[in-house]
Scaffold this motif. Sequence first.
Motif, PDB file in Angstrom:
ATOM      1  N   THR A 110       0.813  -1.228   0.037  1.00  0.00           N
ATOM      2  CA  THR A 110       0.091   0.108  -0.029  1.00  0.00           C
ATOM      3  C   THR A 110       0.897   1.287  -0.054  1.00  0.00           C
ATOM      4  O   THR A 110       1.672   1.446   0.748  1.00  0.00           O
ATOM      5  CB  THR A 110      -0.960   0.064   1.219  1.00  0.00           C
ATOM      6  N   VAL A 111       0.677   2.246  -0.828  1.00  0.00           N
ATOM      7  CA  VAL A 111       1.435   3.386  -0.836  1.00  0.00           C
ATOM      8  C   VAL A 111       0.271   4.574  -1.154  1.00  0.00           C
ATOM      9  O   VAL A 111      -0.716   4.597  -2.097  1.00  0.00           O
ATOM     10  CB  VAL A 111       2.555   3.435  -2.002  1.00  0.00           C
ATOM     11  N   PHE A 152       2.134  14.457 -18.501  1.00  0.00           N
ATOM     12  CA  PHE A 152       0.963  14.017 -19.425  1.00  0.00           C
ATOM     13  C   PHE A 152       1.745  13.863 -20.858  1.00  0.00           C
ATOM     14  O   PHE A 152       1.114  13.116 -21.989  1.00  0.00           O
ATOM     15  CB  PHE A 152      -0.172  14.914 -19.668  1.00  0.00           C
ATOM     16  N   ASN A 153       2.912  14.617 -20.978  1.00  0.00           N
ATOM     17  CA  ASN A 153       3.459  14.260 -22.262  1.00  0.00           C
ATOM     18  C   ASN A 153       5.236  14.581 -21.965  1.00  0.00           C
ATOM     19  O   ASN A 153       5.626  15.583 -22.064  1.00  0.00           O
ATOM     20  CB  ASN A 153       3.085  15.490 -23.306  1.00  0.00           C
ATOM     21  N   PRO A 154       5.847  13.212 -21.827  1.00  0.00           N
ATOM     22  CA  PRO A 154       5.276  12.043 -21.942  1.00  0.00           C
ATOM     23  C   PRO A 154       4.527  11.512 -20.703  1.00  0.00           C
ATOM     24  O   PRO A 154       4.499  12.201 -19.411  1.00  0.00           O
ATOM     25  CB  PRO A 154       6.514  11.010 -21.844  1.00  0.00           C
ATOM     26  N   ASN A 155       3.768  10.420 -20.594  1.00  0.00           N
ATOM     27  CA  ASN A 155       2.874  10.015 -19.654  1.00  0.00           C
ATOM     28  C   ASN A 155       4.073   9.733 -18.354  1.00  0.00           C
ATOM     29  O   ASN A 155       4.955   8.586 -18.516  1.00  0.00           O
ATOM     30  CB  ASN A 155       1.978   8.896 -19.797  1.00  0.00           C
ATOM     31  N   MET A 156       3.922   9.973 -17.024  1.00  0.00           N
ATOM     32  CA  MET A 156       4.755   9.805 -16.024  1.00  0.00           C
ATOM     33  C   MET A 156       4.072   9.732 -14.747  1.00  0.00           C
ATOM     34  O   MET A 156       3.269  11.052 -14.521  1.00  0.00           O
ATOM     35  CB  MET A 156       6.304  10.572 -16.118  1.00  0.00           C
ATOM     36  N   VAL A 157       4.716   8.987 -13.957  1.00  0.00           N
ATOM     37  CA  VAL A 157       4.293   9.021 -12.703  1.00  0.00           C
ATOM     38  C   VAL A 157       5.238   8.804 -11.537  1.00  0.00           C
ATOM     39  O   VAL A 157       6.165   8.533 -12.077  1.00  0.00           O
ATOM     40  CB  VAL A 157       2.937   8.067 -12.185  1.00  0.00           C
ATOM     41  N   ALA A 158       5.081   8.967 -10.406  1.00  0.00           N
ATOM     42  CA  ALA A 158       6.107   8.705  -9.261  1.00  0.00           C
ATOM     43  C   ALA A 158       5.576   8.190  -8.057  1.00  0.00           C
ATOM     44  O   ALA A 158       4.355   8.476  -7.667  1.00  0.00           O
ATOM     45  CB  ALA A 158       7.022   9.820  -9.001  1.00  0.00           C
ATOM     46  N   PHE A 159       5.925   7.466  -7.343  1.00  0.00           N
ATOM     47  CA  PHE A 159       5.790   7.332  -5.882  1.00  0.00           C
ATOM     48  C   PHE A 159       6.821   6.996  -5.044  1.00  0.00           C
ATOM     49  O   PHE A 159       8.032   6.829  -5.517  1.00  0.00           O
ATOM     50  CB  PHE A 159       4.744   5.788  -5.903  1.00  0.00           C
ATOM     51  N   ALA A 160       6.683   7.310  -3.595  1.00  0.00           N
ATOM     52  CA  ALA A 160       7.912   7.430  -2.566  1.00  0.00           C
ATOM     53  C   ALA A 160       7.442   6.028  -1.772  1.00  0.00           C
ATOM     54  O   ALA A 160       6.556   6.131  -1.316  1.00  0.00           O
ATOM     55  CB  ALA A 160       7.814   8.600  -1.860  1.00  0.00           C
ATOM     56  N   MET A 161       8.661   5.471  -1.640  1.00  0.00           N
ATOM     57  CA  MET A 161       8.660   4.354  -0.595  1.00  0.00           C
ATOM     58  C   MET A 161       9.883   4.296   0.177  1.00  0.00           C
ATOM     59  O   MET A 161      10.964   4.634  -0.375  1.00  0.00           O
ATOM     60  CB  MET A 161       8.435   2.890  -1.238  1.00  0.00           C
ATOM     61  N   ALA A 162       9.649   3.768   1.240  1.00  0.00           N
ATOM     62  CA  ALA A 162      10.523   3.874   2.473  1.00  0.00           C
ATOM     63  C   ALA A 162      11.758   3.008   1.909  1.00  0.00           C
ATOM     64  O   ALA A 162      11.631   1.875   1.339  1.00  0.00           O
ATOM     65  CB  ALA A 162      10.165   3.010   3.925  1.00  0.00           C
ATOM     66  N   LYS A 163      13.041   3.505   2.265  1.00  0.00           N
ATOM     67  CA  LYS A 163      14.292   2.639   1.543  1.00  0.00           C
ATOM     68  C   LYS A 163      14.389   1.151   2.083  1.00  0.00           C
ATOM     69  O   LYS A 163      14.872   0.328   1.389  1.00  0.00           O
ATOM     70  CB  LYS A 163      15.531   3.344   2.322  1.00  0.00           C
ATOM     71  N   HIS A 195      13.072   8.053   2.360  1.00  0.00           N
ATOM     72  CA  HIS A 195      12.499   7.347   1.165  1.00  0.00           C
ATOM     73  C   HIS A 195      13.247   7.416   0.117  1.00  0.00           C
ATOM     74  O   HIS A 195      14.244   8.130  -0.269  1.00  0.00           O
ATOM     75  CB  HIS A 195      11.106   7.938   0.878  1.00  0.00           C
ATOM     76  N   TYR A 196      13.104   6.497  -1.035  1.00  0.00           N
ATOM     77  CA  TYR A 196      13.439   6.625  -2.448  1.00  0.00           C
ATOM     78  C   TYR A 196      11.928   7.215  -3.268  1.00  0.00           C
ATOM     79  O   TYR A 196      11.026   6.427  -3.015  1.00  0.00           O
ATOM     80  CB  TYR A 196      13.911   5.409  -3.190  1.00  0.00           C
ATOM     81  N   LEU A 197      12.326   8.050  -4.149  1.00  0.00           N
ATOM     82  CA  LEU A 197      11.305   8.426  -5.081  1.00  0.00           C
ATOM     83  C   LEU A 197      11.483   7.710  -6.378  1.00  0.00           C
ATOM     84  O   LEU A 197      12.451   7.894  -6.980  1.00  0.00           O
ATOM     85  CB  LEU A 197      11.218  10.077  -5.266  1.00  0.00           C
TER      86      LEU A 197
END
Length: 168
Positions: free
Chosen positions: A34-35, A43-54, A133-135
């Motif tokens: 779960t994040v 949107f150009n180009p399509n990109m997303v990101a998420f951060a999670m504990a190392k 975290h790492y992004l």
Amino acid sequence: MESISLAKASQLTSPNPLTLVCTQRPDGKTNVATVSWWTYLSFNPNMVAFAMAKTSYSGERVREAGVVALAMPGTELADVVMGCGSRTGRKTDKVEEFGIAMQALPEVPVEVPQGSYLVVSCKLKEFVEVGDHYLYICDVDEVLGDGDVSAAFAWGGYSRIAGATIAE
Ligand SMILES: Cc1cc2nc3c(=O)[nH]c(=O)nc-3n(C[C@H](O)[C@H](O)[C@H](O)COP(=O)(O)O)c2cc1C
């Protein structure tokens, strides 16, 4: 206004977004975690990101395999969201432990939980150290949606999983 912690701020921004980060385990099965800290980036180009504990196993898996699917949970996955957010996949197969019904989708390299309303399938572009975290910055390969499934959000910070309704 008063000075508050960033953790307290996350209660003020409730309901917060939710995703289930789905990564490939070495045995070919899916690890689900779960994040809340995910975002659209471009949107150009399509990109997303998420951060999670190392320390997260998901992070290790996405750095190794280079692919990840973000599955946004519907409200019926509330227990899955809490379970997969409280146990690491490093020592346990969460799909088996929580009896999660999975589905294979076209053009998505990992199985994702049934009951998701949106799946964003990605390749890892790069990851950046951000404190504890790492992004993970990702290029989007495929986006699949189901407008009939009601979206789940994290309330009270991250303590309760429920839908969001707009007052008429
Ligand atoms: C509602 C909720 C939101 C969460 N959001 C995040 C998050 O944004 N980033 C993060 O690193 N962990 C988050 N967690 C905790 C991880 O899901 C948890 O550490 C999990 O055990 C990681 O699993 P893994 O080791 O299999 O990757 C969240 C947990 C819950 C219940």
